[in-house]
Design an enzyme around this catalytic site. Structure first.
Site, PDB file in Angstrom:
ATOM      1  N   GLY A  20     -13.085 -38.089   3.101  1.00  0.00           N
ATOM      2  CA  GLY A  20     -12.662 -38.356   1.733  1.00  0.00           C
ATOM      3  C   GLY A  20     -11.526 -37.444   1.327  1.00  0.00           C
ATOM      4  N   ARG A  21     -10.696 -37.930   0.418  1.00  0.00           N
ATOM      5  CA  ARG A  21      -9.577 -37.121  -0.041  1.00  0.00           C
ATOM      6  C   ARG A  21      -9.343 -37.408  -1.513  1.00  0.00           C
ATOM      7  NH1 ARG A  21      -6.080 -38.560   3.349  1.00  0.00           N
ATOM      8  NH2 ARG A  21      -5.878 -36.715   4.661  1.00  0.00           N
ATOM      9  N   GLY A  23      -7.390 -35.709  -5.394  1.00  0.00           N
ATOM     10  CA  GLY A  23      -6.199 -35.022  -5.851  1.00  0.00           C
ATOM     11  C   GLY A  23      -6.286 -33.522  -5.688  1.00  0.00           C
ATOM     12  N   ALA A  25      -8.937 -31.857  -3.503  1.00  0.00           N
ATOM     13  CA  ALA A  25      -9.643 -31.357  -2.321  1.00  0.00           C
ATOM     14  C   ALA A  25      -9.774 -32.450  -1.282  1.00  0.00           C
ATOM     15  CB  ALA A  25     -11.028 -30.839  -2.728  1.00  0.00           C
ATOM     16  N   GLU A  26     -10.160 -32.010  -0.104  1.00  0.00           N
ATOM     17  CA  GLU A  26     -10.482 -32.918   0.985  1.00  0.00           C
ATOM     18  C   GLU A  26     -11.939 -32.708   1.377  1.00  0.00           C
ATOM     19  OE1 GLU A  26      -7.727 -31.920   4.061  1.00  0.00           O
ATOM     20  OE2 GLU A  26      -6.103 -33.149   3.233  1.00  0.00           O
ATOM     21  N   LYS A  42     -16.426 -29.711   1.218  1.00  0.00           N
ATOM     22  CA  LYS A  42     -15.253 -29.940   0.369  1.00  0.00           C
ATOM     23  C   LYS A  42     -14.373 -28.688   0.438  1.00  0.00           C
ATOM     24  CE  LYS A  42     -15.694 -31.973  -3.552  1.00  0.00           C
ATOM     25  NZ  LYS A  42     -16.095 -32.251  -4.946  1.00  0.00           N
ATOM     26  N   ASP A 147     -15.335 -35.685 -15.291  1.00  0.00           N
ATOM     27  CA  ASP A 147     -14.565 -36.582 -14.422  1.00  0.00           C
ATOM     28  C   ASP A 147     -15.459 -37.689 -13.860  1.00  0.00           C
ATOM     29  OD1 ASP A 147     -12.272 -37.510 -13.202  1.00  0.00           O
ATOM     30  OD2 ASP A 147     -12.521 -36.273 -11.414  1.00  0.00           O
TER      31      ASP A 147
END
Length: 630
Positions: A20-21, A23, A25-26, A42, A147
């Site tokens: 997953g990626r 804005g 973190a990855e 993360k 969020d």
């Protein structure tokens, strides 16, 4: 380090493939070498890790989120920092968070894979209810998510719901970053609350607003507002609230009401917390009424609310200012040329925004459609028919003798040519002015009140009365009576049980006759016996005595029984000629009297002993005689 050796964090977490990626973190699939379990790791992006202030906030947030422990929140196991060496020899600390690995998909993936782009209303309510339960827990722990969106909610393969990204969402908010300062929040502008859009502080009600946007999207396949980020912020602050049913007619009115209340612009008029919204969703799923304030909000707004445009985009936005609410301007001196220039420069952004919003809502050509006939249909069928024709529906409930829910009028009428997307107002029967009193006998006072209100009636005077027929505070009778016709809005007086009954004095009556009366009063019976000359079974006394008594109490009765049986013994004198049978000795007996052959006809100096005679046992009669004189 060779390419085959996995990157190791904290001496135990092996970093695997990227899954997953975002804005900020990855997210990588990881493996906890110490516990032998899969984890999600993360890792903050390097460009954000250069900000010392952000690093401090991220560290504090990671620690607080690690304390969250809820079934609907992705668990945080650990956090730390990985030191890397940059080109040129400088070192940089990259923070990371180790989380529970959830085998499932995000709601964004679920929506993308759905043929309709939506989720069934009942399932959407279930999912969002669990999201709200997670938020309620996090709010109690002092953490606001900030969020909420489909990409931050996981739907596990077993059906459980998991909310993610608490830590970074809070850290972003703490930086006071705006949408022009960072690209991190542009992707979530569809879900930000009005207070977020205005740059104000946020609280738990901001999460409620975002969750309302989430529910809207699950039901309709689109967010309440669409467009570019600047247009979205304008709409969140100023645009009217669309109803999900205007996009998807199958959405029940209860969910319309819940979404409307969650998306209220003024946070003080919104759901006060996540728990309140979750409870309404739970009531909807259980077939129970939702909060009255929520349904009243929908009723008040239905005739005035716009509807969201069907997909794709194209709903007109209200861009004109509300001049009625503006204060009157005081007399001003004539502006100088420079003043007009400054004013014009200040108005340019607003004018551009208004033009953009207007132009985004315009199609290339105006399409005319004919209004179909929907009079005589039920409300759901009428909505579907108008939606099929590309028209919106406004509903007004009216008093009418027609079946409740039936469309009795429409405007514009059948065959009228209107622009595609225009609203058609339908009048739906709410039933006649008169309604019948529902059967509420046996209900508790609270249940009776709800049943009357559901029928459009009010609870009137409540009177208490002693009665064995109903439990305390349960309805005995109504006035007007059950099934009587009354005007809608009338008050219905009720008589409820006091919980007391009147106990009589049963002294002198037979206990078998008393028992039935006592049981009919809702009382219990205890019997104690007492020897008496009265007829057996006669009540000699009772406790408590005559008077009022609470239902369910025990009445103790003293009841007469006959005396115990006794043995009567009769004594009679015995002579030498008594005929007895000696059954207590081994000596033989005869029917004739026995005498000593040496005795004289008249005894001298002898005594004759009386022998008792009893019917209960045999006795022996003997004559004792002294020897004869020589």
């Amino acid at each position: 380090m060779s390419s085959s050796t996995p990157r190791l964090l904290g001496g135990r977490y092996e970093v695997g493939e990227l899954i997953g990626r975002g804005g900020m973190a990855e997210v990588h699939l990881g493996h906890d070498a110490r516990l032998g379990r899969p984890v999600a790791i993360k890792i903050l992006r390097t460009d954000h890790a250069r900000d010392a202030a952000f690093l401090g906030r991220f560290r504090r947030e990671a620690q607080s989120v690690a304390g969250l422990n809820h079934r609907s929140i992705v668990a945080v196991y650990d956090s730390g920092e990985d030191r890397i060496t940059e080109t040129g020899g400088a070192t940089l600390d990259i923070p990371y968070i180790v989380m529970e690995y959830v085998d499932g998909r995000t709601l964004r993936e679920v929506l993308n894979d759905s043929e309709t782009g939506t989720i069934e209303p009942d399932e959407a309510a279930r999912i969002v209810q669990q999201v709200l339960e997670a938020l309620d827990y996090s709010h109690e722990m002092g953490i606001v998510h900030r969020d909420i969106k489909p990409g931050n909610v996981m739907l596990a393969d077993d059906g459980s719901v998991k909310v993610m990204d608490f830590g970074i969402a809070r850290a972003i908010a703490d930086t006071q970053a705006t949408m022009t300062q960072t690209q991190a929040v542009i992707g979530t502008a569809q879900y930000i609350s009005p207070e977020q859009a205005r740059g104000e502080t946020v609280d738990k009600r901001s999460d409620v607003y975002s969750t309302g946007c989430l529910l809207f999207e699950l039901l309709t396949g689109r967010t309440p507002y669409t467009g570019e980020p600047i247009s979205l912020t304008y709409q969140h602050v100023n645009a009217d609230i669309p109803l999900p049913s205007s996009v998807n007619p199958s959405v029940p009115p209860e969910l319309d009401a819940i979404v409307l209340h969650a998306l209220t612009k003024d946070r003080d008029e919104r759901y006060p917390d996540a728990r309140a919204m979750a409870e309404d969703l739970g009531a909807f799923r259980g077939g129970m009424p939702i909060s009255p304030v929520v349904t009243e909000h929908l009723d008040a707004a239905t005739t005035a609310l716009p509807v969201a445009a069907a997909r794709p985009e194209g709903a007109p936005l209200r861009t004109e200012p509300d001049t009625a609410s503006m204060p009157a301007a005081p007399p001003r001196r004539r502006r100088s040329g420079l003043g007009w220039v400054i004013a014009a420069l200040l108005l340019i952004p607003l004018a551009l925004l208004g033009w953009y919003a207007w132009s985004a809502s315009q199609g290339d050509d105006v399409v005319e459609v004919a209004v179909p006939r929907v009079v005589g249909m039920d409300e759901d069928a009428a909505r579907a028919e108008l939606n099929k024709a590309g028209l919106r529906t406004d509903v007004e409930t009216v008093t009418n003798d027609a079946t409740i829910g039936e469309v009795v009028a429409q405007d514009p009428g059948e065959g009228t040519s209107v622009a595609e997307g225009d609203p058609v107002t339908i009048e739906v029967s709410g039933g006649p002015d008169e309604v019948t009193v529902p059967s509420i006998v046996g209900m508790s006072r609270g249940e009776a009140k709800s049943a009357l209100e559901a029928q459009g009636l009010e609870l009137g005077t409540v009177t208490k009365e002693d009665s064995p027929d109903q439990s305390a505070n349960h309805v005995i009778s109504t006035s007007p009576g059950v099934a009587e016709s009354v005007a809608r809005g009338s008050k219905v007086d009720v008589v409820v049980a006091s919980g007391d009954v009147e106990l009589k004095d049963y002294t002198g009556q037979q206990i078998d006759e008393v028992r039935n009366e006592i049981f009919a009063l809702g009382l219990d019976v205890k019997v104690e016996s007492e020897t008496s000359s009265e007829e057996p079974g006669t009540v000699l006394g009772q406790n408590p005595g005559a008077g009022k008594i609470k239902q369910g109490r025990t009445v103790t009765f003293t009841v007469a029984t006959e005396p115990e049986s006794t043995t009567t013994v009769t004594e009679t004198p015995s002579t030498t000629s008594d005929e007895t049978t000696d059954e207590t000795t081994d000596e033989p007996t005869t029917d004739e009297p026995t005498s000593d052959p040496t005795s004289t006809s008249e005894p001298t100096g002898g005594t004759l002993s009386p022998s008792p005679t009893s019917t209960d046992r045999p006795t022996t009669d003997r004559t004792t005689q002294s020897p004869a004189s020589p």
